[in-house]
Design a protein around this motif. Structure first.
Motif, PDB file in Angstrom:
ATOM      1  N   ILE A 151       0.843  -1.194   0.000  1.00 46.95           N
ATOM      2  CA  ILE A 151       0.000   0.000   0.000  1.00 46.95           C
ATOM      3  C   ILE A 151       0.881   1.248   0.000  1.00 46.95           C
ATOM      4  O   ILE A 151       0.651   2.195  -0.757  1.00 46.95           O
ATOM      5  N   ALA A 152       1.905   1.211   0.838  1.00 48.10           N
ATOM      6  CA  ALA A 152       2.819   2.356   0.933  1.00 48.10           C
ATOM      7  C   ALA A 152       3.462   2.630  -0.422  1.00 48.10           C
ATOM      8  O   ALA A 152       3.559   3.776  -0.861  1.00 48.10           O
ATOM      9  N   SER A 174       5.516   6.185   3.085  1.00 47.76           N
ATOM     10  CA  SER A 174       6.176   5.184   3.927  1.00 47.76           C
ATOM     11  C   SER A 174       5.159   4.319   4.654  1.00 47.76           C
ATOM     12  O   SER A 174       4.004   4.701   4.820  1.00 47.76           O
ATOM     13  N   VAL A 175       5.603   3.170   5.090  1.00 47.40           N
ATOM     14  CA  VAL A 175       4.718   2.280   5.841  1.00 47.40           C
ATOM     15  C   VAL A 175       4.228   2.976   7.108  1.00 47.40           C
ATOM     16  O   VAL A 175       3.091   2.779   7.527  1.00 47.40           O
ATOM     17  N   SER A 204       0.423   3.120   8.303  1.00 49.48           N
ATOM     18  CA  SER A 204       0.044   2.603   9.605  1.00 49.48           C
ATOM     19  C   SER A 204      -0.731   3.656  10.394  1.00 49.48           C
ATOM     20  O   SER A 204      -1.735   3.347  11.051  1.00 49.48           O
ATOM     21  N   ARG A 205      -0.287   4.885  10.290  1.00 46.97           N
ATOM     22  CA  ARG A 205      -0.977   5.962  11.002  1.00 46.97           C
ATOM     23  C   ARG A 205      -2.413   6.123  10.501  1.00 46.97           C
ATOM     24  O   ARG A 205      -3.341   6.298  11.285  1.00 46.97           O
ATOM     25  N   VAL A 206      -2.576   6.046   9.197  1.00 45.79           N
ATOM     26  CA  VAL A 206      -3.927   6.133   8.637  1.00 45.79           C
ATOM     27  C   VAL A 206      -4.787   4.997   9.182  1.00 45.79           C
ATOM     28  O   VAL A 206      -5.912   5.185   9.627  1.00 45.79           O
ATOM     29  N   PRO A 208      -4.495  15.840   5.826  1.00 48.14           N
ATOM     30  CA  PRO A 208      -5.760  15.398   5.232  1.00 48.14           C
ATOM     31  C   PRO A 208      -5.610  14.891   3.803  1.00 48.14           C
ATOM     32  O   PRO A 208      -6.192  13.860   3.448  1.00 48.14           O
ATOM     33  N   ALA A 209      -4.825  15.577   3.037  1.00 45.32           N
ATOM     34  CA  ALA A 209      -4.668  15.178   1.636  1.00 45.32           C
ATOM     35  C   ALA A 209      -4.061  13.782   1.528  1.00 45.32           C
ATOM     36  O   ALA A 209      -4.589  12.905   0.856  1.00 45.32           O
ATOM     37  N   LYS A 210      -2.981  13.600   2.241  1.00 47.18           N
ATOM     38  CA  LYS A 210      -2.296  12.310   2.197  1.00 47.18           C
ATOM     39  C   LYS A 210      -3.192  11.208   2.746  1.00 47.18           C
ATOM     40  O   LYS A 210      -3.264  10.102   2.198  1.00 47.18           O
ATOM     41  N   ARG A 211      -3.869  11.535   3.811  1.00 45.67           N
ATOM     42  CA  ARG A 211      -4.774  10.556   4.419  1.00 45.67           C
ATOM     43  C   ARG A 211      -5.796  10.075   3.403  1.00 45.67           C
ATOM     44  O   ARG A 211      -6.026   8.863   3.252  1.00 45.67           O
TER      45      ARG A 211
END
Lengths: 357, 357
Positions: free
Chosen positions: B10-11, B17-18, B22-24, B33-36
DNA sequence: AGTATTTTTGGTAACCTTACCAAATTTATA
DNA sequence: TATAAATTTGGTAAGGTTACCAAAAATACT
């Protein structure tokens, strides 16, 4: 937090390597007897249990099976579950229970969606195989969602369903012979001379209900007109049988000759309603049923019903599931004609004992 | 074998990065927000589910609870289980079902040992907490073994038992008020004027039986002599009630005035036996019981019994278990005086409906 | 603009076991 | 005795995630 004891710690204590300890743990023959004994002693002494999690990570096995059941309060299902457990345990599997409560509880779609999300998460994550016990795949709308859920899974955990085949669903189905079940009990009532026979219980629009009702109608057709006013659906619980019987009593001057209940719990409700009106099966009306739940021999009257042979059903389903898990070629098992008529009192075939009031 | 999709994959697809993925996954706020959104889209699109196993390895949590039940075919337990499930699910827990079948099945010690080994393995390995539902800890010999099993565990998985306290057992007990249950039903029968009252069902030497019988005797003592010939033990199943009733009928010229059944299933057997002799409660004999299993309102007669408020019991047990799992200070919950008398027909307090034969 | 602060991101160890290959030891064979 | 073969042992990567710390980027402050 107390640190967990690990294989490393055992190895250290035994003055050996983790590999060797792992070999002892897995009964790998290439360990010298002396060393094996020494290591085993240290394992026992520390009450060491290897971490399933770590094991699962490398072996991709959890030795856990998900059992999805629509209503754990239904004695029919618990009977099936205990059969399954008895077969799963010796094979080293533990059961993860998922009680969906989707059978006839009038859940709306969003509830169902929540269920399915949970279901997916569980299936994905930690089970080697999935066993679905009827019910929850019955209601069309639910079935659809379950199927799409099943099909989007990354998980390779195989799925076996004990229940009616669903088109487009990528799972193995062990079908209960609904047609034969209902036919058996209906024929029994017909053979006893009854012609005016009703059908009670089940939820309209649900497949198991449609199937059982269709089998009832098909069997009846040759012998008798079908009286639609004697077909009263509702759901699968005792109250449903009670209400249906009350409705029939309220709308008919005369009792019908016989009734087929969709299952024993519904029949129990029928009996209760009859009793409230000073009536009883089979004297006033014959009542037959399906499923042979565990209390049939203690109902008043003892219920004449059709047994589905859960022990065989459970064994077959598990047999298939194990084969799928082990990626073996699927070999056929005998499945045919399980339903068996259990004649007790409620249809009047066997006369009630003497000495009754 | 198709490779499992991982967080790494997925990363890569998201060009991040992983850690961030993982944080998401864990709703960690420090992701833009955008990256999420972008990552979430890729997660959804791949139907990615993180591996519970790997998660468990690092977090030492499995989000699984073991539920140990002595007999899954007992409707009383399934009711309790479904209450527990309803409370566990929203908290993110899944139930691992362990059906020990140690209640009144006359297992010998070696069987029990096998059970316990399985039980230990499961507890150690993959659950965050354990819930034991009565029964299996009742039989003294079994209890002893279970206790020592519990005490040798490395696992820090806390154990909560819904059942009678066992000395020396390192678990939290949520006790059902057996004394009050039996006292309530016995007092009810006494209040109706009955004095010659028997006690039926339960297994000799088992704690729940001893406790209920003791409460019965204690309540009786003030009002009446106890007739030992009307105390017939056996086990917890309907057949037991049937046999006990048959024995009483065979050995007594006259029916006793009333009977306390150890549970509703036993009472069901009593009713069936009475019916076979043309008798019925409450007209010929008053019969009271305990547990209020889910079919009490459909038995013939409707059973007068004592409800244990499973929904509260289940909630309390889970509440404690969660606190223990989270290492929180144990705060008291209201537990007192749950048992409640449910008056229906079988004791005769409320007259049966008119129009009965 | 330059620095300090906060927010966001990335790299890597750790979790515990098994699988696999290489090394060491023992036993058998010439 | 030397060599081959079989048995037993050890070292290490891999499995998928999160925790933790360091680095980078964005924002605020003087």
């Amino acid at each position: 937090m107390k640190k967990n004891i690990t294989i490393k710690e055992i190895a250290k204590q035994a003055g050996t390597s983790v590999s060797t300890v792992s070999r002892v743990l897995n009964n790998n023959p290439s360990v010298s007897p002396a060393k094996r004994a020494k290591i085993q002693a240290i394992i026992d002494q520390n009450h060491f249990q290897p971490s399933m999690l770590a094991r699962g990570m490398v072996s991709h096995k959890t030795n856990t099976l998900a059992v999805v059941v629509s209503d754990i309060n239904n004695p029919y299902f618990t009977d099936l579950i205990s059969q399954i457990e008895q077969n799963a345990r010796p094979a080293g599997y533990t059961l993860l229970l998922i009680n969906t409560m989707t059978a006839g509880t009038g859940q709306d779609a969003s509830d169902v969606q929540v269920e399915i999300e949970a279901f997916k998460r569980i299936m994905e994550a930690k089970v080697d195989g999935v066993l679905i016990l009827g019910g929850e795949i019955d209601k069309e709308v639910v079935a659809e969602r379950y199927i799409s859920a099943l099909n989007t899974l990354n998980s390779k955990a195989p799925v076996v369903v004990i229940g009616q085949k669903v088109a487009g669903c990528d799972a193995l189905f062990v079908e209960r012979d609904q047609k034969r079940s209902v036919t058996l009990i209906t024929q029994h009532l017909l053979a006893l001379g009854h012609r005016q026979i009703g059908f009670v219980g089940g939820e309209p629009g649900v497949r198991i209900t449609s199937q059982r009702l269709a089998a009832f109608k098909a069997t009846m057709q040759t012998y008798s007109e079908i009286d639609e006013s004697l077909i009263v659906l509702n759901n699968y619980y005792p109250q449903s049988g009670y209400d249906a019987m009350a409705q029939i009593l309220a709308t008919h001057k005369q009792l019908p000759e016989a009734l087929v209940a969709i299952n024993d719990r519904v029949a129990e409700g029928i009996f209760r309603c009859l009793a409230d009106h000073g009536l009883q099966a089979p004297q006033d009306i014959a009542v037959g049923s399906c499923d042979n739940f565990p209390y049939g021999d203690f109902l008043i009257p003892r219920i004449t019903t059709v047994d589905q042979h859960n022990e065989v059903l459970g064994r077959i389903a598990l047999h298939y599931l194990f084969q799928l898990i082990d990626h073996k070629q699927l070999e056929q098992t005998e499945t045919t004609h399980l339903p068996e008529l259990i004649i007790r009192e409620s249809c009047g075939a066997k006369l009630p004992k003497e000495g009754k009031q």
